[in-house]
Design a protein around this motif. Sequence first.
Motif, PDB file in Angstrom:
ATOM      1  N   ASP A   1      -8.177   1.607  13.621  1.00 20.88           N
ATOM      2  CA  ASP A   1      -8.703   1.855  12.301  1.00 20.88           C
ATOM      3  C   ASP A   1     -10.104   0.784  12.428  1.00 20.88           C
ATOM      4  OD1 ASP A   1      -9.597   2.389   9.977  1.00 20.88           O
ATOM      5  OD2 ASP A   1      -8.143   1.497   8.857  1.00 20.88           O
ATOM      6  N   THR A   2     -11.218   1.296  13.057  1.00 24.77           N
ATOM      7  CA  THR A   2     -12.519   0.498  13.175  1.00 24.77           C
ATOM      8  C   THR A   2     -13.546   0.835  12.359  1.00 24.77           C
ATOM      9  OG1 THR A   2     -12.985   1.310  15.342  1.00 24.77           O
ATOM     10  CG2 THR A   2     -11.398  -0.418  15.465  1.00 24.77           C
TER      11      THR A   2
ATOM     12  N   LYS B   1      -4.061  -0.595  12.845  1.00 24.76           N
ATOM     13  CA  LYS B   1      -4.831  -1.583  12.251  1.00 24.76           C
ATOM     14  C   LYS B   1      -5.423  -2.607  13.172  1.00 24.76           C
ATOM     15  CE  LYS B   1      -4.199  -0.461   7.926  1.00 24.76           C
ATOM     16  NZ  LYS B   1      -5.383   0.520   7.137  1.00 24.76           N
ATOM     17  N   GLU B   2      -6.681  -3.096  13.033  1.00 21.22           N
ATOM     18  CA  GLU B   2      -7.451  -4.004  13.821  1.00 21.22           C
ATOM     19  C   GLU B   2      -6.357  -5.182  14.426  1.00 21.22           C
ATOM     20  OE1 GLU B   2     -11.128  -5.128  12.212  1.00 21.22           O
ATOM     21  OE2 GLU B   2     -11.960  -3.166  12.504  1.00 21.22           O
TER      22      GLU B   2
ATOM     23  N   GLU C   1      -3.051  -5.432  14.491  1.00 20.18           N
ATOM     24  CA  GLU C   1      -2.108  -4.852  15.282  1.00 20.18           C
ATOM     25  C   GLU C   1      -2.718  -4.918  16.863  1.00 20.18           C
ATOM     26  OE1 GLU C   1       0.813  -1.899  13.685  1.00 20.18           O
ATOM     27  OE2 GLU C   1      -0.954  -1.665  12.268  1.00 20.18           O
TER      28      GLU C   1
END
Length: 262
Positions: free
Chosen positions: A188-189, A204-205, A207
Amino acid sequence: MAETITGRRLAWITGASSGIGRAVALKLADRGWQVAVSARSGAKLEALAAERPGLIHAYLLDITEGESVRDAALNIEQSLGPIDLALFSAGGYVRESARRFDAEKLAELFNLNVVGTGHALQAVMAPMIARRRGHIAVVASVAGYIGLPGGGVYGATKSALITLCEALRPQLEREGVVLQVINPGFVDTPMTKTNDFPMPFLIKEDEAADAIIKGLESRRFEIVFPWKMKVAMKLLAALPYPLSLAVTRRMLRKEDAIDSKR
């Protein structure tokens, strides 16, 4: 033996103004590293450096300009010391189709993702070989495993990076330098936020950054995550063409259905 990624050493991260590069820069700084960060957005780099004063240092850079990349690497080493870890995450993304295929966009993306990364590799390999130590990690993608509808241009650039790293790994190993390839799934970027299709196993970033640091400590050749995406893509790539193409045809039909609702 695994190496713990801690201590007051120097990392250089390209593509650090957002996404994975930014997240890793912050985590390395929190572990006591000096981190040189590069990207094309000066304002974003300065904002990142301000989050960890004295630990993160901004170096404005466009990796498609070879001479500038070499100058930046030299400037970093003269200012901060030898680069212990180089993480090359700068790159771009496009989606294409047979009806909208654009060879100029293909050339532009190869120039950024592949040639640009090549400039960065050239800038650090010779000094690391001369010192007989160093650590390089190149961000590719699981998209480089197999051609998927809409992802042919992007995937081709990532496949090229994987192949390049496969070829360089044993040569650099002989010179005392570690080279790894990083193959993320969907993260998710800001880049993936432009996608308007389902992204399975999205993480997520933070992670992704944790997975990268754990992988860097292992020094194994490939760092790939999340594991569900790894399994799915490696299985798809291992299928014979009649089966893999049957799967990708179904993906194409789903994409056509999404397009019809837009």
